[in-house]
Scaffold this motif. Structure first.
Motif, mmCIF file in Angstrom:
data_model
loop_
_atom_site.group_PDB
_atom_site.id
_atom_site.type_symbol
_atom_site.label_atom_id
_atom_site.label_comp_id
_atom_site.label_asym_id
_atom_site.label_seq_id
_atom_site.Cartn_x
_atom_site.Cartn_y
_atom_site.Cartn_z
ATOM 1 N N TYR A 81 0.855 -1.184 0.000
ATOM 2 C CA TYR A 81 0.000 0.000 0.000
ATOM 3 C C TYR A 81 0.888 1.229 0.000
ATOM 4 O O TYR A 81 2.080 1.178 0.314
ATOM 5 N N SER A 82 0.310 2.345 -0.357
ATOM 6 C CA SER A 82 1.059 3.596 -0.384
ATOM 7 C C SER A 82 0.164 4.725 0.103
ATOM 8 O O SER A 82 -1.061 4.556 0.243
ATOM 9 N N ASP A 83 0.770 5.863 0.363
ATOM 10 C CA ASP A 83 0.016 7.006 0.860
ATOM 11 C C ASP A 83 -0.826 7.609 -0.262
ATOM 12 O O ASP A 83 -0.367 7.768 -1.387
ATOM 13 N N TYR A 88 -10.741 10.992 -2.078
ATOM 14 C CA TYR A 88 -11.137 11.146 -0.670
ATOM 15 C C TYR A 88 -10.159 10.330 0.178
ATOM 16 O O TYR A 88 -9.477 9.430 -0.342
ATOM 17 N N PRO A 89 -10.063 10.596 1.482
ATOM 18 C CA PRO A 89 -9.091 9.893 2.319
ATOM 19 C C PRO A 89 -9.452 8.414 2.493
ATOM 20 O O PRO A 89 -10.542 8.078 2.971
ATOM 21 N N ALA A 90 -8.551 7.540 2.122
ATOM 22 C CA ALA A 90 -8.694 6.097 2.287
ATOM 23 C C ALA A 90 -7.394 5.469 1.813
ATOM 24 O O ALA A 90 -6.482 6.171 1.367
ATOM 25 N N ASN A 91 -7.289 4.151 1.931
ATOM 26 C CA ASN A 91 -6.143 3.426 1.390
ATOM 27 C C ASN A 91 -6.609 2.126 0.761
ATOM 28 O O ASN A 91 -7.481 1.433 1.303
ATOM 29 N N ASP A 92 -6.035 1.798 -0.375
ATOM 30 C CA ASP A 92 -6.224 0.499 -1.001
ATOM 31 C C ASP A 92 -5.007 -0.356 -0.665
ATOM 32 O O ASP A 92 -3.871 -0.007 -1.040
ATOM 33 N N HIS A 184 -10.123 -2.200 0.380
ATOM 34 C CA HIS A 184 -10.326 -0.762 0.553
ATOM 35 C C HIS A 184 -10.547 -0.534 2.046
ATOM 36 O O HIS A 184 -11.470 -1.086 2.652
ATOM 37 N N PHE A 185 -9.696 0.287 2.645
ATOM 38 C CA PHE A 185 -9.734 0.498 4.090
ATOM 39 C C PHE A 185 -10.014 1.967 4.378
ATOM 40 O O PHE A 185 -9.293 2.853 3.909
ATOM 41 N N GLY A 186 -11.098 2.208 5.135
ATOM 42 C CA GLY A 186 -11.488 3.574 5.468
ATOM 43 C C GLY A 186 -11.629 3.778 6.966
ATOM 44 O O GLY A 186 -12.053 2.879 7.699
ATOM 45 N N GLU A 202 -12.790 9.234 5.795
ATOM 46 C CA GLU A 202 -12.618 10.684 5.905
ATOM 47 C C GLU A 202 -11.346 11.048 6.664
ATOM 48 O O GLU A 202 -11.077 12.219 6.892
ATOM 49 N N VAL A 203 -10.566 10.038 7.043
ATOM 50 C CA VAL A 203 -9.278 10.246 7.706
ATOM 51 C C VAL A 203 -8.236 9.439 6.944
ATOM 52 O O VAL A 203 -8.474 8.262 6.624
ATOM 53 N N ASN A 204 -7.104 10.023 6.656
ATOM 54 C CA ASN A 204 -6.043 9.305 5.949
ATOM 55 C C ASN A 204 -5.516 8.160 6.815
ATOM 56 O O ASN A 204 -4.915 8.399 7.876
ATOM 57 N N PRO A 205 -5.694 6.907 6.400
ATOM 58 C CA PRO A 205 -5.254 5.787 7.241
ATOM 59 C C PRO A 205 -3.754 5.522 7.192
ATOM 60 O O PRO A 205 -3.243 4.772 8.031
ATOM 61 N N TYR A 206 -3.063 6.102 6.226
ATOM 62 C CA TYR A 206 -1.684 5.687 5.952
ATOM 63 C C TYR A 206 -0.761 5.732 7.173
ATOM 64 O O TYR A 206 -0.075 4.738 7.468
ATOM 65 N N PRO A 207 -0.704 6.838 7.920
ATOM 66 C CA PRO A 207 0.216 6.846 9.071
ATOM 67 C C PRO A 207 -0.156 5.834 10.136
ATOM 68 O O PRO A 207 0.722 5.302 10.830
ATOM 69 N N TYR A 208 -1.446 5.533 10.253
ATOM 70 C CA TYR A 208 -1.883 4.547 11.243
ATOM 71 C C TYR A 208 -1.554 3.133 10.774
ATOM 72 O O TYR A 208 -1.115 2.292 11.575
#
Length: 223
Positions: A81-83, A88-92, A184-186, A202-208
């Motif tokens: 995964y990448s930032d 919209y804020p999410a990560n695949d 898809h993780f939100g 609605e929150v960027n998951p990447y740092p978490y």
């Protein structure tokens, strides 16, 4: 007996009672008398000393409960995964089909979709996730995962889950069909289960995600 003799007899009785010590005082205490050091009162006298208690009642300090957080796919080593996300804020999180999707933290199942109703000819955005599941953590945050190939039969809305508990298996359902399989993780605030726009993220998951993959416990901050 004459009055004089009666008075003398009473005085003798009174003197004898004082000299021998009265028994009107409570046991172990001397009432109304002061004993000077070395003075012999003619009777064994015990003194009662009241000690202030040195044992205080135990106090309990509330220890804050820190929620455990884990990476949403296990093992994390098969994931990529990448930032960033498109609009919209999410990560695949790309991973092989059949990778275990797990609860990020302790909480309650908020939403479950067990059937893939997405139709590319219609492209209803509420159905793009295909098979999916969301939980509201004890930390007050909602976590959503979609495009699963299966949701575990025992995972039902309202059920409690614990961090690391398997919720289903990753896949390519919904609008992930025909592209690389991924989860898809939100992350979002809790709203109604039908609120797909907030649920998708609605929150960027990447740092978490990075922290959880390293084994660090980090709770998302909601807007």
């Amino acid at each position: 007996m004459c009055p004089l003799r009666r008075a003398l007899a009473c005085a003798a009785v009174l003197f004898f009672a004082v000299a021998c010590g009265g028994d009107d005082a409570p046991s172990g205490e001397v009432a109304g008398t002061t004993v000077a050091p070395g003075e012999d009162t003619g009777a064994a006298v015990s003194t009662t000393t009241t000690l202030a208690s040195t044992t205080s009642s135990p106090t309990t300090t509330a220890v804050p409960v820190v929620a455990e957080h884990v990476f949403p796919l296990q093992p994390a080593s098969v994931c990529d995964y990448s930032d960033g996300h498109h609009d919209y804020p999410a990560n695949d999180i790309f991973c092989p089909i059949g990778t275990e999707v797990v609860a990020v933290t302790d909480g309650v199942v908020d939403f479950v979709s067990r059937t893939d109703e997405w139709d590319p000819a219609v492209d209803d955005p509420a159905l793009r996730g295909g098979l999916s599941v969301a939980i509201v953590g004890d930390d007050g945050v909602r976590y959503y995962g979609s495009h699963l190939s299966a949701v575990d039969p025992g995972v039902r809305v309202g059920d409690r889950v614990i961090a690391g508990q398997r919720l289903g298996l990753s896949g390519d359902s919904g609008n992930a069909a025909g592209i690389d399989p991924h989860l898809h993780f939100g992350i979002s605030r809790p709203t109604t289960p039908e609120d797909w726009m907030v649920r998708r993220g609605e929150v960027n998951p990447y740092p978490y995600l990075q922290a959880w993959e390293r084994g660090e416990n980090l709770t998302p901050l909601l807007p």
